[in-house]
Scaffold this active site. Structure first.
Site, PDB file in Angstrom:
ATOM      1  N   ARG A 378       0.813  -1.216   0.000  1.00  0.00           N
ATOM      2  CA  ARG A 378       0.000   0.000   0.000  1.00  0.00           C
ATOM      3  C   ARG A 378       0.846   1.265   0.000  1.00  0.00           C
ATOM      4  NH1 ARG A 378      -4.793  -1.220   4.434  1.00  0.00           N
ATOM      5  NH2 ARG A 378      -6.035  -2.643   3.160  1.00  0.00           N
ATOM      6  N   VAL A 500      -6.261  -3.900  -6.484  1.00  0.00           N
ATOM      7  CA  VAL A 500      -5.425  -4.763  -5.645  1.00  0.00           C
ATOM      8  C   VAL A 500      -5.057  -4.091  -4.330  1.00  0.00           C
ATOM      9  CG1 VAL A 500      -4.505  -5.977  -7.633  1.00  0.00           C
ATOM     10  CG2 VAL A 500      -3.293  -3.993  -6.767  1.00  0.00           C
ATOM     11  N   GLU A 501      -4.608  -4.899  -3.373  1.00  0.00           N
ATOM     12  CA  GLU A 501      -4.253  -4.457  -2.019  1.00  0.00           C
ATOM     13  C   GLU A 501      -5.417  -3.742  -1.331  1.00  0.00           C
ATOM     14  OE1 GLU A 501      -1.763  -5.330  -0.431  1.00  0.00           O
ATOM     15  OE2 GLU A 501      -0.098  -5.736  -1.770  1.00  0.00           O
ATOM     16  N   GLY A 502      -6.631  -4.178  -1.621  1.00  0.00           N
ATOM     17  CA  GLY A 502      -7.822  -3.577  -1.033  1.00  0.00           C
ATOM     18  C   GLY A 502      -8.468  -2.602  -1.997  1.00  0.00           C
TER      19      GLY A 502
END
Length: 809
Positions: A378, A500-502
């Protein structure tokens, strides 16, 4: 009487503004009341009533035993009954990472020395040599059209090059054979590669972010580290990490993947203590080529082989992908980008118990481990990719806007195009500033989970803005795919970064403010911890201290917001000079307003706030944009406060402050209790909306920065792969800019001659011949104009294919 009421109110306001201790403001009010008593204005009855009210309020508040028994304890009992239980995953999320600058923004009174005293970002000699050497060479090797259109994968020689030069081992310590780069070094590599090939950038990103390497470094046993880290560093092992599945994306608590502790035979040995796994995962980057799989699952121990509990919680294990029962190797088709991504499944897969990352000691701690390691993906990788897109779009869209002409005028001189260029440059400046500030934090020992969520969400969304504007500027040149289109793949890749990554919807509406308000508020987490404290006496003491600190904090921000609104924050004591000083003042004003509104929202909505995702999302936007302002101010000062960069600073701050204002206004307009929203609107914005965003004049100044070579343009686009090779998809545009600028004076002579009728418009060859015959230009000038003309045609052409198939014509 009105005069004394005003004095009384001002006394409270001044005490609240300066956040004086409770005893001091109580004494100040006593002095005012004493003076009023001897003023001969009020009668004895009024005096008695006022003193009685004063004593009834002040004595209990300043007497801990009375305050705790009659105020704090009833409220504590109410909170215990009303507050919903915090789930295990929620508690682990709250415990993950550290509170950093977001805590200052929640305070309403940021201490800017904490940011300004941080070192300016600087690469180590080893990192700079790597960027100038292997990274530069890799960028020259990458042919994104060939990768995505023909091979559907990185060429074998690129894979070998990545392994040889340890691109996938940037975070692994040198003692295990890795590069041991800083967060800044890691980010710089990804950013530079991303502009050449998202496929290559993602392939590099994944092993260096949330995955087996990072988890092993933080939690692995010595045996696990010694075995796997050297093999990951050399490229003998390709890692992936499997978290997301068809039935559970963002909700890890709903994960259906299971492991059961049992005994079985393994590798020729009988009665091995281990885990029988069943899982179904998807969206796993590098999954199809991974040799070692990090897996998240829920672990159960029905026979109590390793403990007394049956349900042990989310656990992480490292699994070789070639053991029986694993189905791996299929692929997803990810938005025309050919990085390896796919599903994997396991049916009755048995692994030894010591394959758990960290061993048995870390059983059930998987979610905490993941949350503590999210900062890399992130906070480093995705912001680097997004910022790279912003820098590439700035440099090459600016050059394209200079050489591409309509009506004999560079399109960058038209106000419509200029508006898009201003967005491109301004957003790129914000993105780079936020990226660098976050990296400084990570490299100085911070692990800011909320900030990393902010930069992932904000920078990927700003990448969307930048690339969309760049597509508008390039028009058909941007949508016709081929080897010469450097922008189309970036446009196709936007959803990848955002998802991606949330997913950003989740990050914005639930995580940034929802998690941030509990973690970063100076009192709220202390109150929650006090409510849940097992010792009743200690619980009351802690709650009393946090509660009355919170009340004073709320009152302080109320008066501070009102004063800042009435004075436009002109009298705030902040650092900086000129423009930076003004923006530090405005940031302080918005911080106080945000803190007040956040407090009132929590007070009135309580636990239901996390279901008010629109309000939570707007508060997240306000917090995020305040971080952007902070980052821009830090970035400007770190680069020496260059006067030529002032348009970028002003544009970035004006845009971000406007976003903060509109986000707060959105909360106030839609507040569930309308009268509260109206009162707060008057307190926070008592006169008018203070911010209008960047105006046209400022936008014009910013856009023009992209059209000419300059130190500012170089600083804005620093760190990307740069070329002026006329055979390169991006280099041909820079090449055309260079030749066009060299020919500008000569072209001006011809335009002047055409204006007075000496020459008429005609094909370029005959036009140049006529101009030479009339001695308007000489042969050298004619050659410069012709070279610029040919280079511009090359820079603006699009690829053509045969109609029989996708072969270049």
């Amino acid at each position: 009487m009105l005069t004394w009421l005003l004095i009384f109110t001002l006394t409270i306001g001044i005490a609240a503004y300066f956040r004086l201790p409770q005893v001091i403001w109580s004494a100040l009010l006593g002095v005012v009341l004493l003076l009023y008593t001897f003023s001969d204005i009020a009668g004895i009855a009024t005096i008695i009533i006022l003193w009685a009210l004063y004593l009834v309020v002040v004595v209990p508040l300043n007497t801990p035993n009375i305050r705790q028994k009659y105020i704090a304890e009833p409220l504590l009992q109410f909170m215990r009954a009303a507050m919903p239980a915090i789930s295990r995953t929620e508690q682990e999320a709250l415990d993950a990472g550290k509170v950093w600058w977001e805590g200052e923004l929640f305070s309403g009174y940021p201490d800017y020395s904490k940011i300004r005293e941080l070192p300016a970002p600087k690469l180590s000699r080893h990192e700079q040599e790597f960027l100038d050497g292997p990274v530069e060479e890799l960028c020259r090797m990458l042919d994104d059209w060939e990768i995505c259109q023909n091979q559907n994968d990185l060429p074998r020689e690129v894979w070998d090059f990545l392994k040889k030069h340890k691109f996938m081992a940037m975070i692994i310590p040198e003692k295990y054979g890795g590069l041991e780069f800083s967060a800044l070094g890691h980010s710089s590599v990804v950013m530079k590669v991303a502009g050449r090939s998202i496929t290559a950038a993602v392939t590099i990103m994944v092993p260096n972010s949330l995955g087996p390497g990072e988890l092993l470094m933080h939690y692995g046993t010595e045996e696990q580290k010694n075995h796997y880290l050297p093999r990951l560093a050399s490229g003998d092992e390709i890692p992936c990490f499997a978290l997301t599945g068809p039935e559970a994306g963002s909700d890890a608590g709903a994960m259906p993947d299971t492991g059961v502790v049992c005994r079985d035979h393994f590798d020729g040995k009988d009665d091995v203590l281990g885990i029988r796994l069943n899982w179904d995962k998807r969206y796993i980057t590098l999954g199809p080529v991974a040799t070692v799989l990090g897996l998240a699952f829920k672990l159960y121990d029905p026979d109590h082989l390793i403990g007394e509990e049956t349900s042990l919680g989310i656990t992480l294990a490292l699994i070789k992908t070639d053991i029986p029962g694993i189905d791996i190797g299929k692929r997803h088709f990810t938005a025309n980008h050919m990085f390896m991504n796919g599903p994997n499944r396991g049916h009755d897969v048995f692994i030894p118990i010591d394959w758990i990352i960290g061993g048995v000691d870390y059983v059930g701690k998987g979610w905490t481990m993941l949350m503590n390691c999210l900062s890399a993906g992130r906070g480093i990788s995705l912001p680097a990719l997004s910022t790279g897109a912003g820098k590439y779009a700035s440099r090459y869209s600016g050059a394209y806007s200079k050489v591409r002409k309509q009506f004999k005028i560079p399109i960058g001189h038209f106000e419509g195009v200029e508006e898009s260029l201003a967005q491109i440059a301004g957003q790129a400046y914000i993105m780079d500033a936020a990226r660098l500030l976050t990296l400084i934090g990570l490299d100085t020992g911070e692990n800011p989970s909320v900030i990393s969520g902010i930069v992932k969400y904000q920078l990927t969304e700003r990448m969307r803005i930048v690339v969309n504007h760049a597509m508008d500027v390039h028009g058909g040149h941007g949508i016709c795919m081929g080897p010469n289109n450097f922008l189309g793949r970036a446009y196709q890749g936007i959803p990848i970064s955002i998802t991606v990554e949330g997913a950003n919807i989740l990050t914005r509406s639930m995580i940034v403010f929802g998690q941030g308000v509990i973690r970063s508020h100076p009192y709220l987490l202390r109150e929650v911890e006090a409510v849940n404290h097992p010792d009743a006496e200690q619980s009351l003491i802690l709650f009393d201290d946090a509660l009355f600190g919170h009340v004073g904090f709320l009152i302080s921000n109320f008066f501070r917001s009102l004063w800042f609104g009435l004075t436009a924050a002109k009298f705030v004591n902040v650092p900086g000079k000129g423009a930076t000083r003004y923006y530090y003042k405005q940031l302080t004003r918005m911080s106080a307003a945000f803190a007040l509104l956040a407090d009132v929202s929590v007070l009135i909505l309580g636990g239901s706030l996390k279901r008010k995702e629109k309000l939570s999302g707007r508060l997240a936007d306000a917090l995020s944009n305040m971080y952007m302002v902070t980052a821009v101010l830090k970035h400007f000062e770190d680069e020496g406060s260059q006067s030529s960069d002032l348009p970028l600073l002003r544009w970035a701050c004006e845009d971000s402050l406007y976003n903060v204002q509109e986000s707060l206004k959105g909360v106030l307009r839609n507040f569930p209790v309308p009268i509260v929203g109206k009162i707060l609107n008057f307190v926070i914005f008592p006169l008018t909306k203070p911010y209008g965003g960047a105006n046209d004049k400022l936008g014009h100044q910013v856009a023009r920065l992209l059209l000419q070579p300059s130190d500012t343009r170089d600083r804005l686009t620093k760190g990307i792969y740069w070329t002026d090779d006329p055979q390169d998809g991006m280099g041909r545009i820079e090449h055309a800019l260079k030749l066009s600028l060299a020919a500008e004076n000569s072209e001006r002579k011809i335009r002047d001659a055409m204006r007075i009728g000496l020459i008429k418009q005609q094909p370029v060859e005959s036009l140049l011949k006529k101009a030479m015959d009339l001695e308007i230009i000489d042969k050298d000038e004619a050659d410069k104009i012709k070279a610029a003309y040919d280079a511009t045609l090359n820079a603006t052409r699009v690829d053509e294919f045969t109609k029989e198939g996708w072969k270049l014509a």
